[in-house]
Design a protein around this motif. Structure first.
Motif, PDB file in Angstrom:
ATOM      1  N   LEU A   1       0.817  -1.044  -0.124  1.00  0.00           N
ATOM      2  CA  LEU A   1       0.163  -0.016   0.060  1.00  0.00           C
ATOM      3  C   LEU A   1       1.042   0.811  -0.321  1.00  0.00           C
ATOM      4  CD1 LEU A   1      -2.705   1.281   0.704  1.00  0.00           C
ATOM      5  CD2 LEU A   1      -2.353   1.495   2.458  1.00  0.00           C
ATOM      6  N   LEU A   2       1.446   1.238   0.853  1.00  0.00           N
ATOM      7  CA  LEU A   2       2.854   2.590   1.048  1.00  0.00           C
ATOM      8  C   LEU A   2       3.474   2.560   0.025  1.00  0.00           C
ATOM      9  CD1 LEU A   2       3.785   1.835   4.729  1.00  0.00           C
ATOM     10  CD2 LEU A   2       2.300   3.829   3.731  1.00  0.00           C
ATOM     11  N   MET A   3       4.098   1.440  -1.057  1.00  0.00           N
ATOM     12  CA  MET A   3       5.262   2.013  -2.294  1.00  0.00           C
ATOM     13  C   MET A   3       4.132   1.712  -3.250  1.00  0.00           C
ATOM     14  SD  MET A   3       5.802  -2.095  -2.416  1.00  0.00           S
ATOM     15  CE  MET A   3       7.075  -2.020  -4.202  1.00  0.00           C
ATOM     16  N   THR A   4       2.613   2.178  -3.251  1.00  0.00           N
ATOM     17  CA  THR A   4       1.883   2.350  -4.202  1.00  0.00           C
ATOM     18  C   THR A   4       1.589   3.937  -4.170  1.00  0.00           C
ATOM     19  OG1 THR A   4       0.778   0.270  -4.169  1.00  0.00           O
ATOM     20  CG2 THR A   4      -0.491   2.012  -5.809  1.00  0.00           C
ATOM     21  N   ILE A   5       1.220   4.206  -3.428  1.00  0.00           N
ATOM     22  CA  ILE A   5       0.831   5.409  -3.020  1.00  0.00           C
ATOM     23  C   ILE A   5       1.535   6.216  -3.495  1.00  0.00           C
ATOM     24  CG2 ILE A   5       0.535   7.804  -0.679  1.00  0.00           C
ATOM     25  CD1 ILE A   5      -0.072   5.758   0.708  1.00  0.00           C
ATOM     26  N   PRO A   6       2.575   6.704  -3.417  1.00  0.00           N
ATOM     27  CA  PRO A   6       3.562   7.537  -4.608  1.00  0.00           C
ATOM     28  C   PRO A   6       3.696   8.079  -6.034  1.00  0.00           C
ATOM     29  CG  PRO A   6       4.508   6.867  -3.416  1.00  0.00           C
ATOM     30  CD  PRO A   6       3.862   5.829  -3.561  1.00  0.00           C
ATOM     31  N   VAL A   7       2.910   6.319  -6.384  1.00  0.00           N
ATOM     32  CA  VAL A   7       2.803   6.959  -8.111  1.00  0.00           C
ATOM     33  C   VAL A   7       1.014   6.854  -7.717  1.00  0.00           C
ATOM     34  CG1 VAL A   7       2.462   4.992  -9.657  1.00  0.00           C
ATOM     35  CG2 VAL A   7       4.640   5.056  -8.567  1.00  0.00           C
ATOM     36  N   ALA A   8       0.513   6.435  -7.220  1.00  0.00           N
ATOM     37  CA  ALA A   8      -1.359   6.541  -7.275  1.00  0.00           C
ATOM     38  C   ALA A   8      -1.148   8.357  -7.736  1.00  0.00           C
ATOM     39  CB  ALA A   8      -1.808   5.583  -6.135  1.00  0.00           C
ATOM     40  N   LEU A   9      -0.543   9.484  -6.657  1.00  0.00           N
ATOM     41  CA  LEU A   9      -0.726  10.417  -6.398  1.00  0.00           C
ATOM     42  C   LEU A   9      -0.537  11.372  -7.954  1.00  0.00           C
ATOM     43  CD1 LEU A   9       0.545  11.273  -2.844  1.00  0.00           C
ATOM     44  CD2 LEU A   9      -1.693  11.079  -3.970  1.00  0.00           C
ATOM     45  N   VAL A  10       0.718  10.187  -8.375  1.00  0.00           N
ATOM     46  CA  VAL A  10       1.282  11.417  -9.160  1.00  0.00           C
ATOM     47  C   VAL A  10       0.364  11.404 -10.811  1.00  0.00           C
ATOM     48  CG1 VAL A  10       3.445  11.362 -10.950  1.00  0.00           C
ATOM     49  CG2 VAL A  10       3.625  10.924  -8.922  1.00  0.00           C
ATOM     50  N   PHE A  11      -0.366   9.556 -10.671  1.00  0.00           N
ATOM     51  CA  PHE A  11      -1.464   9.451 -11.674  1.00  0.00           C
ATOM     52  C   PHE A  11      -2.050  10.373 -11.169  1.00  0.00           C
ATOM     53  CE2 PHE A  11      -4.722   6.442 -12.251  1.00  0.00           C
ATOM     54  CZ  PHE A  11      -4.543   6.594 -14.081  1.00  0.00           C
ATOM     55  N   PHE A  12      -2.879  10.386 -10.385  1.00  0.00           N
ATOM     56  CA  PHE A  12      -3.692  11.121 -10.080  1.00  0.00           C
ATOM     57  C   PHE A  12      -3.922  12.447 -10.715  1.00  0.00           C
ATOM     58  CE2 PHE A  12      -5.674   7.176  -7.857  1.00  0.00           C
ATOM     59  CZ  PHE A  12      -6.695   6.775  -8.359  1.00  0.00           C
ATOM     60  N   ALA A  13      -2.377  13.561 -10.940  1.00  0.00           N
ATOM     61  CA  ALA A  13      -2.329  14.449 -10.388  1.00  0.00           C
ATOM     62  C   ALA A  13      -2.446  14.964 -12.149  1.00  0.00           C
ATOM     63  CB  ALA A  13      -1.316  15.139  -9.095  1.00  0.00           C
ATOM     64  N   PHE A  14      -1.838  13.750 -12.642  1.00  0.00           N
ATOM     65  CA  PHE A  14      -1.267  14.560 -14.033  1.00  0.00           C
ATOM     66  C   PHE A  14      -1.295  12.577 -14.967  1.00  0.00           C
ATOM     67  CE2 PHE A  14       2.171  15.547 -11.238  1.00  0.00           C
ATOM     68  CZ  PHE A  14       2.423  16.829 -12.152  1.00  0.00           C
ATOM     69  N   GLN A  15      -3.068  13.258 -14.774  1.00  0.00           N
ATOM     70  CA  GLN A  15      -3.689  11.701 -15.440  1.00  0.00           C
ATOM     71  C   GLN A  15      -3.699  11.571 -17.034  1.00  0.00           C
ATOM     72  OE1 GLN A  15      -7.450   9.646 -15.464  1.00  0.00           O
ATOM     73  NE2 GLN A  15      -7.449  10.284 -13.669  1.00  0.00           N
ATOM     74  N   ARG A  16      -3.627  12.986 -17.082  1.00  0.00           N
ATOM     75  CA  ARG A  16      -3.912  12.927 -19.258  1.00  0.00           C
ATOM     76  C   ARG A  16      -2.070  12.715 -19.508  1.00  0.00           C
ATOM     77  NH1 ARG A  16      -6.253  18.653 -21.037  1.00  0.00           N
ATOM     78  NH2 ARG A  16      -4.472  17.746 -22.296  1.00  0.00           N
ATOM     79  N   HIS A  17      -1.998  13.027 -18.920  1.00  0.00           N
ATOM     80  CA  HIS A  17       0.034  12.842 -19.381  1.00  0.00           C
ATOM     81  C   HIS A  17       0.030  11.381 -19.179  1.00  0.00           C
ATOM     82  CE1 HIS A  17       0.729  16.923 -19.742  1.00  0.00           C
ATOM     83  NE2 HIS A  17       0.014  17.008 -18.268  1.00  0.00           N
ATOM     84  N   PHE A  18      -0.227  10.742 -18.463  1.00  0.00           N
ATOM     85  CA  PHE A  18      -0.344   9.589 -18.437  1.00  0.00           C
ATOM     86  C   PHE A  18      -1.481   8.932 -19.815  1.00  0.00           C
ATOM     87  CE2 PHE A  18       0.753   8.545 -13.977  1.00  0.00           C
ATOM     88  CZ  PHE A  18       1.698   7.691 -13.465  1.00  0.00           C
ATOM     89  N   VAL A  19      -2.351   9.205 -19.867  1.00  0.00           N
ATOM     90  CA  VAL A  19      -2.740   8.486 -20.615  1.00  0.00           C
ATOM     91  C   VAL A  19      -2.441   8.863 -22.075  1.00  0.00           C
ATOM     92  CG1 VAL A  19      -4.947   8.812 -22.089  1.00  0.00           C
ATOM     93  CG2 VAL A  19      -4.835   8.647 -19.207  1.00  0.00           C
ATOM     94  N   ARG A  20      -1.366  10.230 -22.216  1.00  0.00           N
ATOM     95  CA  ARG A  20      -1.089  10.582 -23.673  1.00  0.00           C
ATOM     96  C   ARG A  20       0.622   9.655 -23.653  1.00  0.00           C
ATOM     97  NH1 ARG A  20       0.284  16.747 -23.669  1.00  0.00           N
ATOM     98  NH2 ARG A  20      -1.932  16.418 -23.483  1.00  0.00           N
ATOM     99  N   GLY A  21       1.046   9.568 -22.775  1.00  0.00           N
ATOM    100  CA  GLY A  21       2.578   8.294 -22.719  1.00  0.00           C
ATOM    101  C   GLY A  21       2.327   7.144 -22.920  1.00  0.00           C
ATOM    102  N   GLY A  22       0.452   6.953 -22.619  1.00  0.00           N
ATOM    103  CA  GLY A  22       0.692   5.225 -22.237  1.00  0.00           C
ATOM    104  C   GLY A  22       1.288   3.808 -22.798  1.00  0.00           C
TER     105      GLY A  22
END
Lengths: 402, 299
Positions: free
Chosen positions: B271-292
């Motif tokens: 859980l703790l190791m997922t949190i940083p990536v999850a935060l980045v994901f929810f903050a920059f979702q559009r960029h994730f999708v673009r680079g997906g």
């Protein structure tokens, strides 16, 4: 991995905002052409800067990608045992001696390697179609024009793709543990769930067991014929119950990424095309079958190949969840090569397995290139033919006038 | 994008008017079915994460006897305090250090190379780009042993440098940046060049600021990639002090904890190791999708 050929269309910015990017690219291209005018002194400075700019990447990729491959090639042909440098004088060239126990000489090494090929083969056979179908299904569901909560659903399906494979694997270890989530759900409908990660029984063997054919008395025709150190009966086992749990995990995780690829392709289908079909009164299924699916073909190919290449590389999940067990039924070539080298110190053998795996993946890539190029070439040929015809019919009057 | 959708809705409304009541009923039914499928699948995707969250706060006995429940019978943070007392903070710190260096390196070096390949004319450019493409096609998993061999030979095995330097550049990132630089107009650069600015100066203060979207995408992909990286840290180190979260948590599973399943502590670790990536994901979702799609390639 083999993005480059269909890649540019799938590249960054192609999904969300295709129009401005394309326009900009066109503008850039035009100016680039104008730039080609000779420029004298600036050229040399630019050349130097160019090499300076790429040098860090060149050094890293060269040193940790190209050199390692060459070095591993040497190790796979040598008797290095992990002590000292593989280039020291005590290490000898042994030719194909690391390859033959895997491929031709019967023994434990061969049967282990063949078992790993079988396991990975079943894994590919199940994961690739399932993840492709699920990804396409999700993309179609999420692509609904008037769908509410589109963003939410997309996020939910895509999220596992960005999280760590280690974290997800541990969560699934719990979910599929013998007293875990899946078995509790199964118990609610009166089914006694298996001890997933401890169960080496192959699913095809289990299915045959329903007809009274089982491990205690396999048909002698199958049990007595041996190919590559494994009996036919062993070859047709199907993925083990443990492997099935990993298959579920991987399909669940990766479908989101491929969903995005399908989604980008679906959004590129001109609205008029679908509208025309809709007005013509074609049914939903027919519209999908004859209008949508043909336009998705390039993406479908891309997803299938990426899947084919990726599934032969499964490592993280095996490392975290099973380490090849139970009874070697989740052993894959990638994990076997790691285990031979790092655990058993059989470095030549481990490297040899890695190169055979490399060859398998290259073969998959070439297969895809071949299938795709065939189509493109045919299309290009047709286009040149058409152009030539047009030129011929167009040039007639012109030459006449001259 | 938004006008596109408005058109779609208008067109859709038009056809619905024309359609007879039978198909309208049909489409309502399919819409209900569609939503049901969407929600059911969403549950399948979210439930494991909820289980992960809930089980982290359970006792071992509770986790084993009530695996399905999303509410701990006896709410406890024992798992987290045990992690805090163990090596977990060290793993976390290692992951942070490695990810920061790798991300900074990739963003800087990949954009330098991407710019050179997109804009600068120098002999061998075409060959270099072809090489970058070829490198992208090398399956990462066959590099496990080779990477160890080179790190060992260079004396970098089992050190931070061995964990960081090989990841400092990647072909996919170069590809992303090259594509982007080719899409922005040259005019500004030309103006700067006429003013006599050096190539690096133009790159640094003229081009990079324009490349913000691509830089954000690359930053996110690099961070996510290095944070989640497992195989490289398996083959580049062996000392427990150099464990990152991925190798550390993997060692928890393979019996480091001693007897019993001890799922709460394992799931708390994930859980703790997922949190940083999850935060980045929810903050920059559009960029994730673009680079997906581009990010689907590890490299």
């Amino acid at each position: 991995m083999s993005e480059p050929n269909p890649g540019p269309a799938q590249g960054p910015g192609s999904g969300p905002a295709p129009a401005p990017t394309a326009a900009a690219a066109k503008a850039g291209g035009g100016r680039g052409r104008r730039n080609r005018a000779p420029r004298g002194g600036i050229r040399d400075r630019e050349g130097l800067a160019g090499w300076l700019f790429v040098s860090p990447v060149l050094v890293v990729l060269g040193l940790f990608l190209v050199v390692p491959i060459l070095m591993a090639l040497w190790v796979s042909l040598s008797d290095w045992n992990g002590q000292g440098s593989p280039f020291s004088s005590g290490v000898h060239f042994v030719g194909a001696q690391n390859y033959s126990p895997l491929l031709t000489k019967s023994g434990l090494t061969q049967s282990d390697f063949m078992t790993s090929l079988r396991n990975n083969g079943y894994y590919v056979l199940f994961v690739v179609p399932l993840q492709t179908a699920l990804a396409l299904g999700l993309a179609l569901l999420v692509n609904g024009r008037r769908l509410k909560g589109k963003g939410f659903f997309r996020t939910a399906y895509y999220f596992p793709s960005v999280t760590s494979s280690v974290a997800i694997s541990v969560v699934f270890l719990f979910i599929f543990s013998s007293s875990g989530v899946v078995n509790s759900l199964l118990a609610k409908v009166g089914v006694d769930g298996p001890a997933w990660f401890a169960d080496p029984r192959g699913v095809i063997h289990l299915a045959l067991g329903a007809f009274g054919i089982n491990n205690d008395a396999p048909p002698s025709a199958l049990a007595d014929t041996t190919i590559g150190g494994l009996s036919l009966w062993d070859w047709i086992s199907g993925p083990s119950v443990a492997m099935c749990a990993i298959i579920v995990l991987v399909v669940w995780t990766t479908a989101g990424t491929f969903m995005l690829m399908f989604l980008a392709a679906l959004q590129d289908i001109p609205l008029e095309v679908e509208e025309a079909a809709e007005i013509d009164g074609t049914g939903r299924w027919q519209r999908f079958r004859h209008v949508t699916l043909p336009m998705l073909k390039p993406t479908l190919f891309l997803v299938l190949t990426l899947g084919l290449i990726g599934t032969w590389q499964v490592f993280d999940q095996i490392y975290v969840m099973t380490r090849g067990g139970p009874a070697k039924t989740t052993m894959t070539p990638a994990f076997l090569s790691y285990q031979s080298s790092f655990i058993n110190n059989e470095w030549g053998q481990g490297s040899a397995i890695a190169f055979i795996l490399f060859a398998i993946i290259v073969a998959m890539t070439l297969l895809q290139r071949f299938v795709l190029r065939d189509k493109d070439e045919a299309k290009a040929k047709a286009a040149t033919r058409r152009a030539a015809k047009a030129a011929r019919s167009g040039s007639g009057p012109t030459t006449g006038a001259a | 994008m938004s006008t596109h959708h408005k058109n779609a809705d208008a067109a859709d409304a038009g056809t619905t008017h024309r359609a007879d009541s039978r198909t309208r009923h049909g489409s309502r039914l399919t819409r209900v079915l569609g939503y049901t499928a969407l929600v059911a699948i969403a549950l399948l995707y979210i439930y494991p994460f909820l289980i992960q969250l809930a089980t982290s706060f359970k006792t071992d006995a509770d986790a084993t006897s009530h695996p399905l429940s999303l509410w701990p019978q006896h709410f406890t943070t024992a798992a987290f305090s045990r992690l805090a007392d163990a090596d977990y903070p060290r793993w976390f710190a290692n992951s942070v250090v490695v990810s920061l260096f790798v991300t900074a390196g990739r963003v800087f070096f990949d954009s330098l190379a991407g710019y050179a390949l997109a804009r600068l004319r120098f002999p061998g450019r075409g060959t270099l780009f072809a090489a970058v493409i070829a490198v992208m096609a090398v399956p990462g998993v066959v590099l496990l042993i080779p990477k160890f061999l080179v790190l060992n030979q260079l004396g970098m095995y089992d050190s931070y440098s061995g964990m960081i330097v090989p990841l400092l550049a990647n072909a996919a990132g170069v590809f992303i940046m090259k594509q982007f630089f080719e899409s922005i107009p040259v005019s500004v650069e030309e103006a700067a060049r006429i003013d006599g600015a050096s190539t690096f100066r133009i790159f640094w203060s003229v081009v990079l600021p324009m490349a913000r979207p691509a830089l954000i995408t690359l930053t996110i992909l690099s961070f996510q990639g290095s944070w989640n990286e497992l195989p490289h840290f398996i083959v580049s180190r062996q000392s427990p002090d150099l464990n990152t979260l991925t190798t550390g948590v993997a060692s928890l599973v393979s019996g480091q904890l001693g007897l019993g399943n001890q799922y709460p502590i394992k799931l708390a670790a994930t859980l703790l190791m997922t949190i940083p990536v999850a935060l980045v994901f929810f903050a920059f979702q559009r960029h994730f999708v673009r680079g997906g799609t581009a990010g689907a390639t590890k490299g």
